[in-house]
Design a protein around this motif. Structure first.
Motif, PDB file in Angstrom:
ATOM      1  N   ILE A 104     -58.525  69.746 -63.796  1.00 31.54           N
ATOM      2  CA  ILE A 104     -57.069  69.669 -63.745  1.00 31.54           C
ATOM      3  C   ILE A 104     -56.629  68.276 -64.185  1.00 31.54           C
ATOM      4  O   ILE A 104     -57.164  67.270 -63.703  1.00 31.54           O
ATOM      5  N   LEU A 105     -55.656  68.231 -65.093  1.00 30.61           N
ATOM      6  CA  LEU A 105     -55.052  66.963 -65.491  1.00 30.61           C
ATOM      7  C   LEU A 105     -53.719  66.833 -64.763  1.00 30.61           C
ATOM      8  O   LEU A 105     -52.807  67.646 -64.956  1.00 30.61           O
ATOM      9  N   GLU A 159     -53.597  62.120 -75.028  1.00 38.49           N
ATOM     10  CA  GLU A 159     -54.883  61.594 -75.509  1.00 38.49           C
ATOM     11  C   GLU A 159     -56.042  62.194 -74.722  1.00 38.49           C
ATOM     12  O   GLU A 159     -57.096  62.520 -75.281  1.00 38.49           O
ATOM     13  N   TRP A 160     -55.845  62.353 -73.405  1.00 36.83           N
ATOM     14  CA  TRP A 160     -56.884  62.961 -72.565  1.00 36.83           C
ATOM     15  C   TRP A 160     -57.219  64.368 -73.050  1.00 36.83           C
ATOM     16  O   TRP A 160     -58.386  64.781 -73.049  1.00 36.83           O
ATOM     17  N   LEU A 161     -56.196  65.119 -73.458  1.00 36.34           N
ATOM     18  CA  LEU A 161     -56.420  66.500 -73.895  1.00 36.34           C
ATOM     19  C   LEU A 161     -57.283  66.571 -75.148  1.00 36.34           C
ATOM     20  O   LEU A 161     -57.966  67.577 -75.381  1.00 36.34           O
ATOM     21  N   ASN A 162     -57.236  65.532 -75.962  1.00 37.94           N
ATOM     22  CA  ASN A 162     -58.069  65.500 -77.170  1.00 37.94           C
ATOM     23  C   ASN A 162     -59.493  65.044 -76.882  1.00 37.94           C
ATOM     24  O   ASN A 162     -60.402  65.311 -77.671  1.00 37.94           O
ATOM     25  N   LYS A 197     -61.122  65.491 -73.671  1.00 40.44           N
ATOM     26  CA  LYS A 197     -61.814  66.233 -72.617  1.00 40.44           C
ATOM     27  C   LYS A 197     -61.205  67.617 -72.462  1.00 40.44           C
ATOM     28  O   LYS A 197     -60.012  67.818 -72.709  1.00 40.44           O
ATOM     29  N   LYS A 198     -62.012  68.585 -72.065  1.00 40.76           N
ATOM     30  CA  LYS A 198     -61.522  69.953 -71.865  1.00 40.76           C
ATOM     31  C   LYS A 198     -60.910  70.089 -70.469  1.00 40.76           C
ATOM     32  O   LYS A 198     -61.573  69.833 -69.470  1.00 40.76           O
ATOM     33  N   PHE A 199     -59.642  70.470 -70.425  1.00 43.25           N
ATOM     34  CA  PHE A 199     -58.956  70.730 -69.162  1.00 43.25           C
ATOM     35  C   PHE A 199     -58.553  72.196 -69.097  1.00 43.25           C
ATOM     36  O   PHE A 199     -58.290  72.822 -70.128  1.00 43.25           O
ATOM     37  N   ASP A 200     -58.500  72.726 -67.875  1.00 45.43           N
ATOM     38  CA  ASP A 200     -58.152  74.130 -67.674  1.00 45.43           C
ATOM     39  C   ASP A 200     -56.725  74.301 -67.168  1.00 45.43           C
ATOM     40  O   ASP A 200     -56.203  75.413 -67.159  1.00 45.43           O
ATOM     41  N   MET A 201     -56.097  73.215 -66.723  1.00 43.24           N
ATOM     42  CA  MET A 201     -54.725  73.273 -66.225  1.00 43.24           C
ATOM     43  C   MET A 201     -54.125  71.878 -66.247  1.00 43.24           C
ATOM     44  O   MET A 201     -54.842  70.887 -66.051  1.00 43.24           O
ATOM     45  N   VAL A 202     -52.810  71.825 -66.506  1.00 45.80           N
ATOM     46  CA  VAL A 202     -52.079  70.557 -66.415  1.00 45.80           C
ATOM     47  C   VAL A 202     -51.003  70.712 -65.358  1.00 45.80           C
ATOM     48  O   VAL A 202     -50.231  71.677 -65.377  1.00 45.80           O
ATOM     49  N   ILE A 203     -50.961  69.797 -64.404  1.00 45.43           N
ATOM     50  CA  ILE A 203     -49.889  69.731 -63.411  1.00 45.43           C
ATOM     51  C   ILE A 203     -49.107  68.460 -63.677  1.00 45.43           C
ATOM     52  O   ILE A 203     -49.677  67.370 -63.689  1.00 45.43           O
ATOM     53  N   CYS A 204     -47.804  68.606 -63.912  1.00 46.10           N
ATOM     54  CA  CYS A 204     -46.992  67.414 -64.136  1.00 46.10           C
ATOM     55  C   CYS A 204     -45.843  67.380 -63.135  1.00 46.10           C
ATOM     56  O   CYS A 204     -45.409  68.410 -62.625  1.00 46.10           O
ATOM     57  N   GLU A 207     -45.126  69.395 -75.980  1.00 53.05           N
ATOM     58  CA  GLU A 207     -46.147  68.653 -76.731  1.00 53.05           C
ATOM     59  C   GLU A 207     -47.550  69.171 -76.396  1.00 53.05           C
ATOM     60  O   GLU A 207     -48.405  69.270 -77.278  1.00 53.05           O
ATOM     61  N   ILE A 208     -47.767  69.475 -75.139  1.00 54.38           N
ATOM     62  CA  ILE A 208     -49.077  70.003 -74.725  1.00 54.38           C
ATOM     63  C   ILE A 208     -49.334  71.341 -75.392  1.00 54.38           C
ATOM     64  O   ILE A 208     -50.448  71.624 -75.867  1.00 54.38           O
ATOM     65  N   LYS A 209     -48.307  72.212 -75.449  1.00 56.40           N
ATOM     66  CA  LYS A 209     -48.470  73.532 -76.051  1.00 56.40           C
ATOM     67  C   LYS A 209     -48.772  73.441 -77.549  1.00 56.40           C
ATOM     68  O   LYS A 209     -49.420  74.338 -78.107  1.00 56.40           O
ATOM     69  N   LYS A 210     -48.310  72.378 -78.196  1.00 55.31           N
ATOM     70  CA  LYS A 210     -48.646  72.188 -79.611  1.00 55.31           C
ATOM     71  C   LYS A 210     -50.140  71.938 -79.792  1.00 55.31           C
ATOM     72  O   LYS A 210     -50.740  72.362 -80.773  1.00 55.31           O
TER      73      LYS A 210
END
Length: 480
Positions: free
Chosen positions: A30-31, A78-81, A83-90, A105-108
């Motif tokens: 999780i990010l 940058e983290w998404l590029n 490392k592999k994440f399964d969910m983002v909580i913001c 931006e994440i969905k792009k």
């Protein structure tokens, strides 16, 4: 004479093997993108990662996800590029961009990645303006300090990722919650998930091994959240053959505006098409109790001081999560069964009118479905009470299938001996104590498991009777 049980052992084993393939998509990384202040609010009683781990440990769940936190929206991309994440909580109030823009931006970068907005108040969850593009946020939840919500966040995302495959492969059940208020569904979902997880754990009969426990956990009902009438109707149409129950608010959006009758219309339509499906109507307006009675559906007043207790009662008494309560047609209670062994025993003793009462309403099927006994529950649902000549024929059909289920759940399993639950008619291989089985017993246990995994061995040599004797093993620590 109804003969639907002829292939039940093969179906039970085939379905249980399918459990290995369920819940293939897990939330492991999780990010968390959070401002320092929002992070402080959520972590003042302990870190978010620790809360998730404690929640998993408390419910004996495996593989709690790991949490990586950053306060920078740009750093999260940058983290998404990297490392592999399964969910983002913001959270709201990010310095560099609002969470809705971050979601876009994440969905792009990762179109399928679940993005959750976790706000500490309803006001903080609103977009900057009404025409703002909010499509980058999959769901919005309100943080009230209850760590149970973290479990619900993760499990709900996993359910969305796995539901199509799991329902198709193993006929897993589906419960739909229809609620548009983030405040209410942030309270309801944690309770629902805890009920489902605890129920699944509680009903596993003593004697089954750890593998059986973990596999059955994978077959627990999926929980889907719908926030408007159209979304709920879409989920209903898509998973109609797998529905376990529906909980709906009375006032939900319909046609882009709030409609005080939409929940009633939804449940009324479903009741006509599936007469025995458990339905619950929720409302903050007590006058809707009468409307619930016309559906008919169970009613829950949102203003009730015992709201969560009443929701728990719905699970126990209507979704089959409690004891099986034998009743007469006038509603009087005559007996109870807390497990499948007791159900088998008491079905042989209850009056004919009680047997007909429950069979016509699919109560046996619903109760078994709540225990993830999907194959037998589906078999019972396919058979109508009217297909039986008399009560005795139906009684024998139910008893024989329940007994077959109990036998085949133990095949190939080395069960732990417990005097309180030992059944010599069902348990084939039992051990006393811990430690090693020893060479001879291990060989017998291996052959028992092999015959269970590959029944074709028996068909290959029809002229030879291959059988494993009932076995009781004293483990090495018993001698020490």
């Amino acid at each position: 004479m109804v003969s639907k049980s002829l292939d039940l052992p093969r179906e039970i084993y085939g379905r249980f093997r399918a459990f290995h393939e369920l819940m293939a998509n897990k939330i492991r990384e999780i990010l968390l993108v959070s401002s320092p202040y929002d992070a402080f609010i959520m972590e003042e009683d302990g870190s978010l990662a620790s809360r998730i781990i404690n929640e998993y440990s408390g419910l004996n769940l495996s593989q709690p996800p790991r949490v990586t936190r950053t306060s920078s929206a740009y750093a999260s991309l940058e983290w998404l590029n990297e490392k592999k994440f399964d969910m983002v909580i913001c959270t709201p109030h990010l310095a560099e961009m609002d969470p809705f823009s971050l979601g876009l931006e994440i969905k792009k970068v990762k179109p399928e990645l679940p993005v959750i907005l976790l706000a500490h108040s309803l006001r903080a969850s609103y977009p900057p303006s009404e025409d703002w593009d909010c499509s980058g946020i999959d769901k919005t939840f309100i943080w009230s300090g209850n760590s149970d919500l973290l479990l619900a966040l993760v499990k709900n995302a996993e359910d969305r990722l796995n539901i199509d495959f799991d329902t198709r492969r193993a006929n897993v059940r589906v419960l739909i919650l229809v609620e548009d208020s983030p405040v209410y569904y942030s309270s309801f979902l944690p309770l629902i998930y805890k009920e489902v997880v605890k129920q699944t754990q509680a009903v596993l009969e003593l004697g089954l091994n750890e593998e059986h426990r973990l596999l059955t956990m994978r077959a627990r009902p999926k929980i889907l959240l719908a926030e408007n009438y159209e979304e709920a109707l879409g989920l209903y149409d898509r998973y109609r053959s797998n529905l376990f129950g529906i909980i709906s608010d009375a006032r939900i959006p319909r046609g882009n505006s709030l409609d005080g009758e939409a929940g009633v219309l939804l449940l009324s339509r479903i009741r006509k098409e599936i007469p025995d499906l458990p339905l619950l109507l929720m409302s903050s307006e007590s006058m809707n109790r009468e409307k619930a009675g016309t559906i008919p559906a169970v009613f829950l007043d949102k203003n009730s001081p015992s709201l969560l207790a009443e929701l728990h009662d719905f699970f126990m008494n209507h979704l089959g999560f409690g004891d099986f309560v034998f009743r007469l047609p006038d509603g009087r209670t005559i007996d109870k069964a807390s497990n499948i062994r007791e159900l088998e025993d008491k079905v042989s003793k209850i009056p004919d009118e009680s047997l007909w009462y429950h069979a016509k309403r699919n109560h046996f099927s619903n109760w078994l479905m709540a225990r993830s006994e999907i194959t037998l529950a589906s078999t019972f649902r396919e058979v109508q009470a009217s297909e039986f000549c008399d009560a005795q024929e139906m009684r024998q059909y139910i008893i024989s299938n329940l007994h077959t289920l109990r036998q085949w759940r133990q095949k190939g399993v080395v069960a732990q001996f417990r005097a309180s639950s030992f059944d010599p008619d069902v348990h084939d291989f039992v051990k006393i104590g811990q430690g090693s089985l020893g060479g001879k017993a291990r060989g017998l246990a291996f052959m028992s498991a092999l015959l269970q995994e590959d029944p074709k061995i028996l068909e290959t040599y029809p002229q030879i009777n291959i059988d494993i004797p009932k076995t009781l093993v004293i483990c090495t620590d018993g001698f020490e």
